[in-house]
Design a protein around this motif. Structure first.
Motif, mmCIF file in Angstrom:
data_model
loop_
_atom_site.group_PDB
_atom_site.id
_atom_site.type_symbol
_atom_site.label_atom_id
_atom_site.label_comp_id
_atom_site.label_asym_id
_atom_site.label_seq_id
_atom_site.Cartn_x
_atom_site.Cartn_y
_atom_site.Cartn_z
ATOM 1 N N ALA A 208 46.853 44.594 49.952
ATOM 2 C CA ALA A 208 46.890 44.564 51.417
ATOM 3 C C ALA A 208 45.671 43.832 51.977
ATOM 4 N N VAL A 209 44.487 44.168 51.463
ATOM 5 C CA VAL A 209 43.254 43.564 51.979
ATOM 6 C C VAL A 209 43.213 42.067 51.691
ATOM 7 N N ILE A 210 43.470 41.683 50.452
ATOM 8 C CA ILE A 210 43.367 40.268 50.069
ATOM 9 C C ILE A 210 44.443 39.436 50.766
ATOM 10 N N ASN A 211 45.651 39.982 50.869
ATOM 11 C CA ASN A 211 46.707 39.268 51.578
ATOM 12 C C ASN A 211 46.295 39.002 53.022
ATOM 13 N N CYS B 184 42.360 33.371 48.054
ATOM 14 C CA CYS B 184 42.888 34.729 48.231
ATOM 15 C C CYS B 184 44.296 34.835 47.648
ATOM 16 N N PHE B 185 45.153 33.886 48.005
ATOM 17 C CA PHE B 185 46.533 33.944 47.533
ATOM 18 C C PHE B 185 46.634 33.667 46.029
ATOM 19 N N ASP B 186 45.755 32.804 45.502
ATOM 20 C CA ASP B 186 45.711 32.590 44.049
ATOM 21 C C ASP B 186 45.299 33.871 43.334
ATOM 22 N N TYR B 187 44.347 34.605 43.928
ATOM 23 C CA TYR B 187 43.906 35.867 43.323
ATOM 24 C C TYR B 187 45.035 36.900 43.364
ATOM 25 N N LEU B 188 45.801 36.924 44.449
ATOM 26 C CA LEU B 188 46.961 37.821 44.502
ATOM 27 C C LEU B 188 47.949 37.489 43.391
ATOM 28 N N ALA B 189 48.207 36.201 43.193
ATOM 29 C CA ALA B 189 49.119 35.787 42.123
ATOM 30 C C ALA B 189 48.576 36.205 40.757
ATOM 31 N N TYR B 190 47.260 36.041 40.580
ATOM 32 C CA TYR B 190 46.618 36.459 39.331
ATOM 33 C C TYR B 190 46.806 37.963 39.109
#
Length: 199
Positions: free
Chosen positions: A160-163, A181-187
Motif C-alpha cells: 500500500a505504501v510503496i504503491n 517504486c513500481f519496480d520494487y513492487l514487482a520485485y
C-alpha cells in the motif's frame, strides 16, 4: 495520560472522514492522532506513557491484519489518478478495531499512513495550487510510514505504501523515482512466497 483507545478513536474518525470523501477533515483528524502519539512519546519516562488498558483481540495483533481487515470491511470504490488512469491509488484507510491491542510501533505506522493518505486524497480531489503542497506532505509521510515499519516488514502494508508513493512521485513529476517504486513492487511480488505469509 493519553490512552491508546483515544488515539485509536482519532484514527478511526479519520476513516469515517475518508468514507464520507471529506479529506480536509481527514487531514485534521489524522493530524490529531499523530500529535497525540507524539505527545505520548515525548512524555514517556523509561516506558511508554500511553495507557494500554484496552482488551486484546485474539488473532489481530499485526499491521498486515489491520490492513486486511480494513480493506475487507470497506466497500468503497478505488480512486484512480485522473491524469494517469493506469495508476491505482490504494485508498483504504487503516482502521483499528477498538478491542484490538496494538503496540505503539504499529499504531504509529497506521496513523502516519492514514495521514499520508488524507493528504494524497485531498490533493487528488482538490486539484488546486495547494495540491502540490499536499502531495509533497503525502510523499514525506509515506516515506516515514515505510521506515516506521522496519521490524515486521508487513507485506500488505509495504504494498500500500510503496504503491501510493509511486503514484505521488509520478504526480510530482519524479518519473524515475516512481518507476523505482513500481519496480520494487514487482520485485516483491516475484520474490515473495505467499504460502509462508501469515496474515
Amino acid at each position: 495520560m493519553t490512552s491508546i483507545s483515544a488515539i485509536i478513536e482519532k484514527n478511526n474518525q479519520t476513516i469515517a472522514f475518508f468514507n464520507a470523501n471529506d479529506y480536509l477533515n481527514a487531514i485534521e483528524s489524522s493530524t490529531l492522532a499523530l500529535t497525540s502519539l507524539r505527545e505520548a512519546s515525548e512524555n514517556n519516562g523509561e516506558e511508554s506513557n500511553i495507557d494500554e488498558s484496552h482488551a486484546e483481540f485474539s488473532g489481530i495483533n499485526r499491521l498486515d491484519e489491520c490492513v486486511l481487515l480494513s480493506a475487507v470491511s470497506e466497500h468503497r470504490r478505488a480512486i484512480h489518478d485522473t491524469n494517469n488512469s493506469d495508476y491505482f491509488i490504494y485508498d483504504h484507510g487503516i482502521s483499528i478495531p477498538t478491542s484490538v491491542k496494538v503496540d505503539t510501533d504499529i499504531l504509529s505506522a497506521i496513523a502516519i499512513f492514514n495521514s499520508a493518505l488524507a493528504h494524497h486524497l485531498a490533493a487528488e480531489s482538490l486539484d488546486t495550487p495547494t495540491s502540490t503542497e499536499a502531495l509533497q506532505k503525502a510523499q514525506r509521510l509515506y516515506h516515514l510510514a515505510y521506515h516506521v515499519d522496519t521490524s515486521s516488514r508487513s507485506l500488505l502494508f509495504q504494498f500500500a505504501v510503496i504503491n501510493n508513493l509511486g503514484v505521488v512521485e509520478r504526480k510530482l513529476g519524479n518519473t524515475s523515482v516512481s518507476n523505482q517504486c513500481f519496480d520494487y513492487l514487482a520485485y516483491l511480488l516475484e520474490n515473495t512466497n505467499f504460502e509462508d505469509q501469515q496474515v
